[in-house]
Scaffold this active site. Structure first.
Site, PDB file in Angstrom:
ATOM      1  N   GLU A  96       0.820  -1.215   0.000  1.00 31.32           N
ATOM      2  CA  GLU A  96       0.000   0.000   0.000  1.00 31.32           C
ATOM      3  C   GLU A  96       0.851   1.261   0.000  1.00 31.32           C
ATOM      4  O   GLU A  96       0.468   2.275  -0.605  1.00 31.32           O
ATOM      5  CB  GLU A  96      -0.954  -0.034   1.197  1.00 31.32           C
ATOM      6  CG  GLU A  96      -2.097  -1.009   0.975  1.00 31.32           C
ATOM      7  CD  GLU A  96      -2.859  -1.350   2.243  1.00 31.32           C
ATOM      8  OE1 GLU A  96      -4.104  -1.300   2.218  1.00 31.32           O
ATOM      9  OE2 GLU A  96      -2.216  -1.656   3.261  1.00 31.32           O
ATOM     10  N   GLU A 132      -4.186  -9.594   2.988  1.00 26.25           N
ATOM     11  CA  GLU A 132      -5.050  -9.329   4.144  1.00 26.25           C
ATOM     12  C   GLU A 132      -6.221 -10.303   4.243  1.00 26.25           C
ATOM     13  O   GLU A 132      -6.678 -10.629   5.343  1.00 26.25           O
ATOM     14  CB  GLU A 132      -5.568  -7.882   4.091  1.00 26.25           C
ATOM     15  CG  GLU A 132      -4.508  -6.825   4.320  1.00 26.25           C
ATOM     16  CD  GLU A 132      -3.813  -6.375   3.043  1.00 26.25           C
ATOM     17  OE1 GLU A 132      -3.125  -5.335   3.065  1.00 26.25           O
ATOM     18  OE2 GLU A 132      -3.958  -7.068   1.990  1.00 26.25           O
TER      19      GLU A 132
END
Length: 280
Positions: free
Chosen positions: A117, A137
């Site tokens: 990210e 995730e």
């Protein structure tokens, strides 16, 4: 206790190193807070004009959030986890995305979760052939929380991003290049030289123009074209009275190398435009 983010500044370039190699440079709260404080200091330091971001050690850029620390926050309830983990991580990636000096990620190894990210958020990225990316995730029964559900689809397209988000599968630096996540892939020993070369190519130009371009792109990319053009015009209007623009024009006309003052104040006016008296 070792510093969680190292800084080495020379020749206008600050190299920031995420420094938890024994934890694959996982983003714990202390590291994120230190990172944000450094960005605050660099923002107002005119001697630093670009940032290169990399990870310590041979294995990872960053393996993502510190799961042990995050798990403790989750155990205290959603409000605590949102405050301590989600808001903190989103603040970091938003800061990097909107930073008015160029930030180049030099991805030297694993870039999983939050590490991926960060790479999505920064304006420029170069990956080593040894890098590896993932959005894992979902393996923890959660969505990404540092902006991955929003930035990756904007970079890669909805369907390609969803495949990565919904499977959690790792992907190569070549795939990251195809998706628009990085600008180039280089041999591992050429990573930092390539990052410095890119930074130096940017530093040839006016720092004010670079800041204006970064702002126009970041603010305008998710707007309509009409709104984006207004933002572009606003950034030009801010540049128009600066000595940097005058210097750029004069240097072009005189066929010489420009020497940019790099100040938002009007240091000088062209000979054809007299100064306006401030007296009544």
């Amino acid at each position: 206790m070792a510093d969680t983010v190292l800084i080495d500044s020379r020749d206008g370039i600050a190299t920031l190193t995420l420094n938890r190699p024994e934890k694959l440079n996982a983003l714990n709260y202390a590291l994120i807070d230190r990172f944000l404080a450094i960005l605050d200091a660099i923002e107002t330091d005119s001697s630093i004009r670009a940032i290169i971001l990399t990870g310590a050690g041979e294995r990872a850029f960053s393996a993502g959030g510190d799961i042990y620390e995050f798990s403790e926050s989750v155990a205290q309830g959603a409000d605590v986890a949102m405050r301590d983990f989600v808001a903190r991580g989103q603040r970091l990636t938003a800061r990097l995305e909107a930073f008015r000096k160029p930030v180049i990620a030099a991805v030297n190894g694993l870039a999983f979760g939050g590490g991926c990210e960060i790479t999505e958020a920064v304006p420029l990225a170069i990956a080593s052939e040894c890098a590896l990316f993932a959005k894992p995730e979902i393996n923890l029964a959660m969505p990404p929380t540092f902006g991955g559900t929003q930035r990756l689809p904007r970079l890669a397209g909805r369907k390609r991003a969803l495949e990565l988000l919904l499977t959690g599968d790792a992907f190569s630096p070549q795939r990251a290049l195809e998706l628009g996540l990085v600008n180039q892939v280089v041999p591992h020993d050429a990573l930092m030289p390539a990052a410095h070369d890119l930074a130096r190519r940017i530093l040839r130009h006016s720092p004010l123009a670079a800041a204006s371009i970064l702002t126009a792109v970041t603010r305008g990319i998710n707007q309509s074209i009409a709104e984006g053009l207004l933002i572009e015009g606003e950034q030009f209007a801010r540049m128009a009275p600066t000595a940097d623009l005058r210097e750029g024009l004069d240097a072009w006309i005189e066929r010489r190398k420009p020497n940019y003052p790099g100040s938002w104040s009007l240091d000088r006016l062209p000979p054809t435009l007299p100064r306006i008296s401030q007296s009544a």
